[in-house]
Motif scaffolding. Structure first.
Motif, mmCIF file in Angstrom:
data_model
loop_
_atom_site.group_PDB
_atom_site.id
_atom_site.type_symbol
_atom_site.label_atom_id
_atom_site.label_comp_id
_atom_site.label_asym_id
_atom_site.label_seq_id
_atom_site.Cartn_x
_atom_site.Cartn_y
_atom_site.Cartn_z
ATOM 1 N N MET A 150 0.836 -1.203 0.000
ATOM 2 C CA MET A 150 0.000 0.000 0.000
ATOM 3 C C MET A 150 0.875 1.259 0.000
ATOM 4 O O MET A 150 0.607 2.233 -0.689
ATOM 5 N N ASN A 151 1.957 1.190 0.787
ATOM 6 C CA ASN A 151 2.859 2.336 0.904
ATOM 7 C C ASN A 151 3.775 2.457 -0.320
ATOM 8 O O ASN A 151 4.170 3.545 -0.731
ATOM 9 N N PHE A 235 0.894 10.033 -1.275
ATOM 10 C CA PHE A 235 -0.240 10.036 -0.343
ATOM 11 C C PHE A 235 0.312 10.246 1.057
ATOM 12 O O PHE A 235 1.460 9.877 1.341
ATOM 13 N N GLU A 239 -3.749 8.760 4.825
ATOM 14 C CA GLU A 239 -4.489 8.284 3.637
ATOM 15 C C GLU A 239 -4.143 6.824 3.332
ATOM 16 O O GLU A 239 -5.021 6.000 3.065
ATOM 17 N N LEU A 240 -2.855 6.494 3.417
ATOM 18 C CA LEU A 240 -2.437 5.121 3.111
ATOM 19 C C LEU A 240 -2.934 4.148 4.177
ATOM 20 O O LEU A 240 -3.357 3.033 3.875
ATOM 21 N N ARG A 241 -2.883 4.602 5.446
ATOM 22 C CA ARG A 241 -3.360 3.741 6.541
ATOM 23 C C ARG A 241 -4.846 3.418 6.345
ATOM 24 O O ARG A 241 -5.274 2.286 6.506
ATOM 25 N N GLN A 242 -5.617 4.439 5.936
ATOM 26 C CA GLN A 242 -7.059 4.227 5.723
ATOM 27 C C GLN A 242 -7.302 3.239 4.573
ATOM 28 O O GLN A 242 -8.146 2.342 4.680
ATOM 29 N N LYS A 243 -6.543 3.387 3.498
ATOM 30 C CA LYS A 243 -6.694 2.460 2.362
ATOM 31 C C LYS A 243 -6.414 1.028 2.817
ATOM 32 O O LYS A 243 -7.092 0.089 2.426
ATOM 33 N N PHE A 244 -5.371 0.888 3.645
ATOM 34 C CA PHE A 244 -4.987 -0.445 4.131
ATOM 35 C C PHE A 244 -6.109 -1.044 4.989
ATOM 36 O O PHE A 244 -6.484 -2.209 4.811
ATOM 37 N N ASP A 246 -9.274 -0.323 4.918
ATOM 38 C CA ASP A 246 -10.451 -0.608 4.089
ATOM 39 C C ASP A 246 -10.341 -1.945 3.351
ATOM 40 O O ASP A 246 -11.315 -2.680 3.256
ATOM 41 N N VAL A 247 -9.165 -2.271 2.848
ATOM 42 C CA VAL A 247 -9.080 -3.555 2.119
ATOM 43 C C VAL A 247 -8.869 -4.721 3.081
ATOM 44 O O VAL A 247 -9.370 -5.821 2.851
ATOM 45 N N HIS A 272 -15.813 4.468 4.305
ATOM 46 C CA HIS A 272 -14.561 3.933 4.871
ATOM 47 C C HIS A 272 -14.821 3.315 6.244
ATOM 48 O O HIS A 272 -15.814 3.640 6.900
#
Ligand code: BYC
Length: 328
Positions: A150-151, A235, A239-244, A246-247, A272
């Motif tokens: 993700m990062n 990002f 933002e990246l932590r949230q994406k992680f 979420d998936v 989210h």
């Protein structure tokens, strides 16, 4: 030789005055999505930021071999052992590409290694936690490599060419690593109740440290704003932590595991997952060298460096002999 030349180029660059005109022209190139290459003019702070980030990243890959290496002799089957061996070897390769990318900025590999061994240079907090069971190898692949991807995928678009290009292969390999971790967790979750409990225990211990990998909250992140303006980071940490989250929460649901966060809930309005507060004190303690395994990790690396001295000396002697022969 190649990097020695760049080393000199770096020194020459440092004496050039950073006029407004040069700085503006540089930012214009970055804004136009041009890649900055090793011999191009760059602000000294850009160069130092990259050396810091890329060398920390390289050190993380090298230290990251230790928690997984701990299970090489105890993997539950020959197939799992072969896969884990290949993965640990990949991490060494990532470290090497990244040290090479950092060398193009005029820092020597010896200097970077010396900074790691003396405790001056940082590496990712995540590798200071112990791997207590086989399920931890699954959790590392699934969560730690998942967070790494993700990062790191946005780093393939980093403004600095050599780093961006190194990240392409790293990300392809990390993606395979993430799947092998998920596959271990999946097998455990389909197994006996004891195996499923082992998977849950690993998730319980690795969840929060994985969220910490993305760094402090944006409001506390000292480097983010400048790194984003320079398009080193695309990002922010949050933002990246949230994406992680979420998936990964959906993957945990698929496995039938529960994420150890009482405050976790899906927010229909934002689309989210909302999650609980991270224990920031724990992250800062680990970064400061006081995590569960910091001392052990560094001592092992120092020992390996000392034990490997003869290999470096032999390689050096061989290179000198070849050079002398070629000159004759
Ligand atoms: N652990 O201003 P911030 C892998 C430090 S390898 C330790 O947000 P930045 C893998 C930060 O360095 C994983 N330190 O910084 C390998 C800074 O301190 P300094 C590594 C952390 O740079 C093997 C200070 O806190 N990945 O995944 O904008 C097997 C303030 O932070 C941490 C990379 O290195 C942390 N978690 O953002 C499996 C990727 N977080 O330097 C997997 C590249 C923060 O001022 N790096 N700090 O003394 C990055 O993307 C960024 O450097 C970070 C931090 C997001 C990590």
């Amino acid at each position: 030789m190649y990097t020695q030349g760049l080393d000199q180029a770096g020194k020459d660059r440092r004496v050039a005055a950073e006029t407004e005109e040069l700085l503006n022209a540089f930012q214009k190139r970055v804004d136009a999505e041009e890649k900055i290459e090793a011999k191009d003019w760059m602000p000294e702070a850009y160069r130092r930021t990259l050396i810091r980030q890329i060398s920390q990243h390289a050190h993380s890959e090298i230290i990251g071999m230790q928690p997984e290496g701990n299970w090489l002799t105890r993997a539950p089957s020959l197939k799992r052992k072969a896969i884990l061996l290949a993965k640990v070897q990949d991490e060494a390769g990532h470290g090497l590409y990244l040290y090479s990318a950092a060398e193009t900025l005029g820092v020597s590999r010896d200097q970077m290694v010396a900074d790691l061994l003396s405790g001056k240079a940082k590496y990712s907090s995540i590798f200071n936690y112990p791997t207590l069971s086989w399920a931890d190898i699954g959790a590392i692949g699934w969560l730690v490599d998942g967070a790494a991807i993700m990062n790191q995928i946005p780093l393939c678009r980093c403004s600095y060419g050599p780093y961006a290009r190194a990240m392409v292969r790293v990300c392809k390999e990390e993606s395979f690593h993430q799947r092998q971790g998920f596959d271990i967790m999946h097998s455990l979750c389909l197994g006996t109740a004891a195996q499923k409990a082992m998977a849950q225990d690993a998730l319980d211990r690795w969840w929060w440290p994985s969220l910490m990998m993305f760094g402090p909250n944006d409001s506390e992140s000292t480097h983010s704003a400048q790194s984003m303006a320079w398009k080193i980071k695309r990002f922010s940490n949050d933002e990246l932590r949230q994406k992680f989250v979420d998936v990964t929460v959906q993957q945990a649901d698929f496995l039938g595991l529960s994420v150890p966060d009482d405050e976790l809930r899906f927010d229909d309005e934002t689309g989210h997952y909302q999650f609980g507060e991270i224990n920031w004190q724990e992250l800062f303690d680990v970064i400061a060298g006081n995590g569960p395994c910091n001392k052990q990790r560094l001592e092992k690396r120092q020992r390996a460096h000392t034990d490997g001295a003869w290999v470096r000396e032999a390689a050096q002697a061989y290179a000198s002999k070849q050079a002398a022969r070629a000159a004759a």
